[in-house]
Scaffold this active site. Structure first.
Site, PDB file in Angstrom:
ATOM      1  N   ARG A 111      14.373 -14.233  64.177  1.00 51.19           N
ATOM      2  CA  ARG A 111      14.299 -12.898  63.958  1.00 51.19           C
ATOM      3  C   ARG A 111      13.767 -11.990  65.395  1.00 51.19           C
ATOM      4  O   ARG A 111      13.867 -12.602  66.563  1.00 51.19           O
ATOM      5  CB  ARG A 111      12.661 -13.175  63.253  1.00 51.19           C
ATOM      6  CG  ARG A 111      12.754 -13.342  61.308  1.00 51.19           C
ATOM      7  CD  ARG A 111      11.424 -14.084  60.751  1.00 51.19           C
ATOM      8  NE  ARG A 111      10.616 -13.404  61.317  1.00 51.19           N
ATOM      9  CZ  ARG A 111       8.900 -13.330  61.417  1.00 51.19           C
ATOM     10  NH1 ARG A 111       9.242 -14.061  59.954  1.00 51.19           N
ATOM     11  NH2 ARG A 111       7.812 -13.163  61.390  1.00 51.19           N
ATOM     12  N   ARG A 115      12.088 -20.823  65.863  1.00 52.48           N
ATOM     13  CA  ARG A 115      13.083 -20.972  64.488  1.00 52.48           C
ATOM     14  C   ARG A 115      13.991 -20.026  64.359  1.00 52.48           C
ATOM     15  O   ARG A 115      14.201 -19.421  65.286  1.00 52.48           O
ATOM     16  CB  ARG A 115      11.626 -20.117  63.616  1.00 52.48           C
ATOM     17  CG  ARG A 115      11.947 -19.055  62.178  1.00 52.48           C
ATOM     18  CD  ARG A 115      11.261 -19.080  61.603  1.00 52.48           C
ATOM     19  NE  ARG A 115      10.461 -18.268  61.733  1.00 52.48           N
ATOM     20  CZ  ARG A 115       9.425 -17.241  62.043  1.00 52.48           C
ATOM     21  NH1 ARG A 115       8.702 -17.869  60.691  1.00 52.48           N
ATOM     22  NH2 ARG A 115       8.225 -16.606  62.255  1.00 52.48           N
ATOM     23  N   ARG A 137       0.720 -10.460  67.589  1.00 56.16           N
ATOM     24  CA  ARG A 137       1.256 -10.467  66.519  1.00 56.16           C
ATOM     25  C   ARG A 137      -0.239 -11.169  66.234  1.00 56.16           C
ATOM     26  O   ARG A 137      -1.164 -10.999  64.601  1.00 56.16           O
ATOM     27  CB  ARG A 137       2.604 -11.417  66.012  1.00 56.16           C
ATOM     28  CG  ARG A 137       3.282 -10.144  65.323  1.00 56.16           C
ATOM     29  CD  ARG A 137       4.988 -10.714  65.300  1.00 56.16           C
ATOM     30  NE  ARG A 137       5.009 -12.501  64.385  1.00 56.16           N
ATOM     31  CZ  ARG A 137       5.520 -13.357  63.963  1.00 56.16           C
ATOM     32  NH1 ARG A 137       6.912 -13.167  65.501  1.00 56.16           N
ATOM     33  NH2 ARG A 137       6.299 -14.338  63.120  1.00 56.16           N
ATOM     34  N   ARG A 175      -3.444  -8.601  54.794  1.00 54.33           N
ATOM     35  CA  ARG A 175      -3.341  -8.522  55.656  1.00 54.33           C
ATOM     36  C   ARG A 175      -4.610  -8.261  56.663  1.00 54.33           C
ATOM     37  O   ARG A 175      -4.947  -8.044  57.463  1.00 54.33           O
ATOM     38  CB  ARG A 175      -1.860  -8.627  56.165  1.00 54.33           C
ATOM     39  CG  ARG A 175      -0.990  -9.694  57.167  1.00 54.33           C
ATOM     40  CD  ARG A 175      -0.422  -8.985  57.346  1.00 54.33           C
ATOM     41  NE  ARG A 175       0.334  -9.786  58.270  1.00 54.33           N
ATOM     42  CZ  ARG A 175       1.584 -10.666  58.490  1.00 54.33           C
ATOM     43  NH1 ARG A 175       1.906 -10.656  56.755  1.00 54.33           N
ATOM     44  NH2 ARG A 175       2.461 -11.058  59.036  1.00 54.33           N
ATOM     45  N   LYS A 209       3.242 -20.337  56.787  1.00 53.28           N
ATOM     46  CA  LYS A 209       3.783 -20.167  55.275  1.00 53.28           C
ATOM     47  C   LYS A 209       5.089 -19.947  54.136  1.00 53.28           C
ATOM     48  O   LYS A 209       5.514 -20.623  52.909  1.00 53.28           O
ATOM     49  CB  LYS A 209       3.185 -18.491  55.295  1.00 53.28           C
ATOM     50  CG  LYS A 209       1.489 -18.553  55.668  1.00 53.28           C
ATOM     51  CD  LYS A 209       0.923 -17.376  55.446  1.00 53.28           C
ATOM     52  CE  LYS A 209       2.018 -16.000  56.278  1.00 53.28           C
ATOM     53  NZ  LYS A 209       1.949 -16.692  58.683  1.00 53.28           N
TER      54      LYS A 209
HETATM   55  P1  AP5 Z   1       7.158 -20.771  58.984  1.00 50.77           P
HETATM   56  O1  AP5 Z   1       6.191 -21.742  57.537  1.00 50.77           O
HETATM   57  O2  AP5 Z   1       8.384 -20.111  58.717  1.00 50.77           O
HETATM   58  O3  AP5 Z   1       5.758 -20.047  59.265  1.00 50.77           O
HETATM   59  P2  AP5 Z   1       4.767 -18.566  58.521  1.00 50.77           P
HETATM   60  O4  AP5 Z   1       4.001 -18.526  58.477  1.00 50.77           O
HETATM   61  O5  AP5 Z   1       6.003 -18.240  57.554  1.00 50.77           O
HETATM   62  O6  AP5 Z   1       4.865 -17.347  59.548  1.00 50.77           O
HETATM   63  P3  AP5 Z   1       5.074 -16.042  60.092  1.00 50.77           P
HETATM   64  O7  AP5 Z   1       6.016 -16.410  61.194  1.00 50.77           O
HETATM   65  O8  AP5 Z   1       6.452 -15.781  58.865  1.00 50.77           O
HETATM   66  O9  AP5 Z   1       4.820 -15.586  59.811  1.00 50.77           O
HETATM   67  P4  AP5 Z   1       4.129 -14.067  59.966  1.00 50.77           P
HETATM   68  O10 AP5 Z   1       3.040 -13.925  58.947  1.00 50.77           O
HETATM   69  O11 AP5 Z   1       4.229 -13.414  61.369  1.00 50.77           O
HETATM   70  O12 AP5 Z   1       5.629 -13.037  59.075  1.00 50.77           O
HETATM   71  P5  AP5 Z   1       5.387 -12.372  58.452  1.00 50.77           P
HETATM   72  O13 AP5 Z   1       6.719 -12.529  57.974  1.00 50.77           O
HETATM   73  O14 AP5 Z   1       4.609 -12.140  56.930  1.00 50.77           O
HETATM   74  O15 AP5 Z   1       7.554 -21.701  60.255  1.00 50.77           O
HETATM   75  C1  AP5 Z   1       7.731 -20.826  61.335  1.00 50.77           C
HETATM   76  C2  AP5 Z   1       8.596 -22.697  62.450  1.00 50.77           C
HETATM   77  O16 AP5 Z   1       7.693 -23.943  62.809  1.00 50.77           O
HETATM   78  C3  AP5 Z   1       9.437 -23.081  61.211  1.00 50.77           C
HETATM   79  O17 AP5 Z   1      10.150 -22.684  62.282  1.00 50.77           O
HETATM   80  C4  AP5 Z   1       9.570 -24.159  60.461  1.00 50.77           C
HETATM   81  O18 AP5 Z   1      10.361 -24.658  60.628  1.00 50.77           O
HETATM   82  C5  AP5 Z   1       8.112 -24.517  61.384  1.00 50.77           C
HETATM   83  N1  AP5 Z   1       7.438 -25.480  61.049  1.00 50.77           N
HETATM   84  C6  AP5 Z   1       6.679 -25.050  59.755  1.00 50.77           C
HETATM   85  N2  AP5 Z   1       5.067 -25.993  59.334  1.00 50.77           N
HETATM   86  C7  AP5 Z   1       5.761 -27.052  60.721  1.00 50.77           C
HETATM   87  C8  AP5 Z   1       4.618 -28.221  60.521  1.00 50.77           C
HETATM   88  N3  AP5 Z   1       3.478 -28.776  60.336  1.00 50.77           N
HETATM   89  N4  AP5 Z   1       5.268 -28.701  61.942  1.00 50.77           N
HETATM   90  C9  AP5 Z   1       5.903 -28.266  63.243  1.00 50.77           C
HETATM   91  N5  AP5 Z   1       7.492 -27.204  62.671  1.00 50.77           N
HETATM   92  C10 AP5 Z   1       6.704 -26.737  61.681  1.00 50.77           C
HETATM   93  O19 AP5 Z   1       5.496 -11.033  58.500  1.00 50.77           O
HETATM   94  C11 AP5 Z   1       6.401 -10.113  59.355  1.00 50.77           C
HETATM   95  C12 AP5 Z   1       6.111  -8.784  59.788  1.00 50.77           C
HETATM   96  O20 AP5 Z   1       6.363  -8.081  58.614  1.00 50.77           O
HETATM   97  C13 AP5 Z   1       4.521  -8.252  60.107  1.00 50.77           C
HETATM   98  O21 AP5 Z   1       4.335  -8.407  61.321  1.00 50.77           O
HETATM   99  C14 AP5 Z   1       4.960  -7.006  59.765  1.00 50.77           C
HETATM  100  O22 AP5 Z   1       5.031  -6.232  60.791  1.00 50.77           O
HETATM  101  C15 AP5 Z   1       5.154  -6.808  58.818  1.00 50.77           C
HETATM  102  N6  AP5 Z   1       4.020  -7.059  57.798  1.00 50.77           N
HETATM  103  C16 AP5 Z   1       4.409  -7.943  56.668  1.00 50.77           C
HETATM  104  N7  AP5 Z   1       3.380  -8.643  55.701  1.00 50.77           N
HETATM  105  C17 AP5 Z   1       2.725  -7.031  56.051  1.00 50.77           C
HETATM  106  C18 AP5 Z   1       1.626  -6.276  55.248  1.00 50.77           C
HETATM  107  N8  AP5 Z   1       0.672  -7.076  54.415  1.00 50.77           N
HETATM  108  N9  AP5 Z   1       0.452  -5.823  56.158  1.00 50.77           N
HETATM  109  C19 AP5 Z   1       1.575  -5.368  57.363  1.00 50.77           C
HETATM  110  N10 AP5 Z   1       2.092  -5.824  57.399  1.00 50.77           N
HETATM  111  C20 AP5 Z   1       3.117  -7.072  57.370  1.00 50.77           C
HETATM  112 ZN    ZN Z   2       7.053 -16.512  56.876  1.00 56.94          ZN
END
Ligand code: AP5
Ligand code: ZN
Length: 228
Positions: A172, A127, A183, A88, A13
């Protein structure tokens, strides 16, 4: 134009979002990035969110709904936005519908990045991020230009530097195998079910995100055809 970028932790994402942002010229709003900034600044919201985030649990609906409803009122959101990491839970999805409906709007597209859980640990544990811009790197799949690997086979942290700014990259707190289990449990238990909320509207598209980044981008372009 209100688009939801949907998918598990590590789906891509944060990697694909900025490209969509560039193409559609609307901002990407990541609740994860906003919460991490709040934690860093130790705001009231940051202090309340910190422990849940570090363990891989969800932050309360009240906090994230508050953050998003404030953010989408800003000027740069008036032609639309891309949501990354929100909604979410069903409560968040319904709150979003309500916020949009008050302006006669609704969610226009949900793009689901589909990828098996088995590949996510390697993506998450490798990452590194640039906190200020949200840019993400990967030791194997997207190393920063400066990366050097030490004799132990691990990247030298001093060489993990953002290509664009020259600033240091970080890992992170929730990017551990243990927090990932939590997660993913939240994702499958609370988040996946909300797809059922959007499916009857005929706005969901599923993309194969278990392929190289360029291939994923190509499929997203296909899914967005007709969206200007
Ligand atoms: P990356 O693109 O960074 O992944 P992402 O989909 O953004 O994953 P996140 O881990 O950021 O998602 P998340 O939903 O767990 O975290 P969020 O910040 O939303 O890619 C990951 C890695 O893979 C990178 O190193 C990249 O280079 C690599 N990569 C990407 N594509 C690739 C490919 N095709 N092939 C190979 N490698 C690849 O949330 C964090 C925390 O915040 C949550 O746990 C929660 O506590 C809180 N939170 C956030 N939003 C909410 C909400 N709406 N409600 C409640 N709590 C929330
Ligand atoms: Zn993300």
């Amino acid at each position: 134009n209100v688009m939801i970028l949907f998918g598990p932790p590590g789906a891509g994402k944060g990697t694909q979002g900025p490209k969509i942002e560039g193409m559609l010229n609307i901002p990407q709003l990541s609740t994860g990035d906003m919460l991490r900034a709040a934690v860093k600044a130790q705001t009231e919201v940051g202090k309340r969110a910190q422990a849940a985030m570090n363990s891989g649990a969800l932050v309360t609906d009240e906090i994230v709904i508050g953050i998003i409803s404030d953010r989408i009122k800003e000027d740069d959101c008036k032609f639309g936005f891309i949501l990354d990491g929100f909604p979410r839970t069903l409560v968040q999805a319904k709150a979003l519908d309500k916020m949009l409906a008050s302006n006669g709007e609704s969610v226009t597209k949900v793009v689901e990045l589909n990828v098996p859980d088995s590949v996510l640990e390697e993506r998450i544990c490798g990452r590194w991020i640039h906190k200020a811009s949200g840019a993400s790197y990967h030791v194997k799949f997207k190393p920063p230009k400066t990366m050097k690997v030490g004799p132990d086979g691990k990247p030298d942290p001093e060489t993990m530097i953002d290509d664009a700014t020259g600033e240091k990259l970080e890992q992170r707190r929730d990017d551990t195998a243990t927090a990932l289990v939590k997660r993913l449990k939240e994702y499958h238990g609370s988040t996946v079910p909300i797809l059922k909320h959007y499916e009857p509207k005929g706005i969901t598209e599923t993309v194969n995100a278990n392929q190289a980044m360029d291939g994923v981008w190509g499929e997203i372009l296909g899914a967005l055809k007709g969206t200007k």
